[in-house]
Design a protein around this motif. Structure first.
Motif, mmCIF file in Angstrom:
data_model
loop_
_atom_site.group_PDB
_atom_site.id
_atom_site.type_symbol
_atom_site.label_atom_id
_atom_site.label_comp_id
_atom_site.label_asym_id
_atom_site.label_seq_id
_atom_site.Cartn_x
_atom_site.Cartn_y
_atom_site.Cartn_z
ATOM 1 N N GLU A 1 1.079 28.363 -38.192
ATOM 2 C CA GLU A 1 2.070 27.202 -38.755
ATOM 3 C C GLU A 1 2.798 26.764 -37.693
ATOM 4 O O GLU A 1 3.109 25.627 -37.417
ATOM 5 C CB GLU A 1 3.219 27.817 -39.865
ATOM 6 N N SER B 1 2.284 32.792 -39.688
ATOM 7 C CA SER B 1 3.318 32.183 -39.009
ATOM 8 C C SER B 1 3.013 31.615 -37.576
ATOM 9 O O SER B 1 3.282 30.517 -37.253
ATOM 10 C CB SER B 1 4.609 32.958 -39.034
ATOM 11 N N ILE C 1 -2.522 24.430 -44.289
ATOM 12 C CA ILE C 1 -1.244 23.925 -43.678
ATOM 13 C C ILE C 1 -1.627 22.584 -43.035
ATOM 14 O O ILE C 1 -0.645 21.666 -43.128
ATOM 15 C CB ILE C 1 -1.028 25.153 -42.614
ATOM 16 N N ASN D 1 0.469 19.236 -43.695
ATOM 17 C CA ASN D 1 1.263 18.338 -42.850
ATOM 18 C C ASN D 1 0.814 17.078 -42.621
ATOM 19 O O ASN D 1 1.679 16.513 -42.607
ATOM 20 C CB ASN D 1 1.143 19.213 -41.293
#
Length: 162
Positions: A60, A57, A89, A93
């Protein structure tokens, strides 16, 4: 825009001999040029993400708070069987949400891009990579070298330190 960092840096984190230069590049050369000389703010795993934080997390969140993603392409990153979470990630994105620009730094000649993930090949096809050449190691600290000028071209406008 609510962003804290100008760029989040993605690099191979396994310790091999080639990783020694990559780590030196990530922890010494990049901050010296992009932060100290050009006024950017980087987010570097291991420096800006604290031990004990939930890595997934934290990664992210930091990426969402970054204007760009800088990915260092090395043989290690390309041939790694275990896909790095931050790499996943980042590509998600960049491609799916289309909200973060990726800057690819080719740290060693990758040659054919056939082994790369399709998403990475797609980004390379669209915008290419910025190649780190051996001669840069002679004067890596010059922000005016062709390499750093190309990097800065893809970065957001920096706020000059006063």
């Amino acid at each position: 825009d609510g962003k804290i960092y100008d760029a989040y840096v993605i690099y191979p984190k396994n310790h091999t001999s080639e990783a020694n230069f990559v780590e030196y590049f990530v922890y010494q050369i990049m901050p010296d040029i992009l932060e100290n000389k050009c006024g950017y703010k980087l987010c570097i795993y291991g420096r800006d993400i604290c031990p004990g934080e939930d890595a997934a997390s934290a990664i992210e969140t930091r990426m969402q708070k970054s204007r760009r993603l800088i990915m260092l392409l090395t043989h290690q990153l390309v041939n790694s069987k275990e896909d790095a979470y931050d790499q996943h990630i980042a590509l998600y994105n960049a491609l799916i949400q289309n909200d973060t620009k990726v800057i690819l730094l080719e740290m060693e000649t990758i040659g054919t891009y056939g082994k790369l993930q399709e998403s990475l090949r797609f980004i390379i096809k669209q915008q290419g990579t910025i190649k780190w050449k051996e001669e840069h190691t002679v004067r890596p600290q010059s922000p005016n070298s062709k390499f750093w000028k190309q990097v800065r071209y893809h970065m957001p406008l920096a706020h000059r330190p006063s």
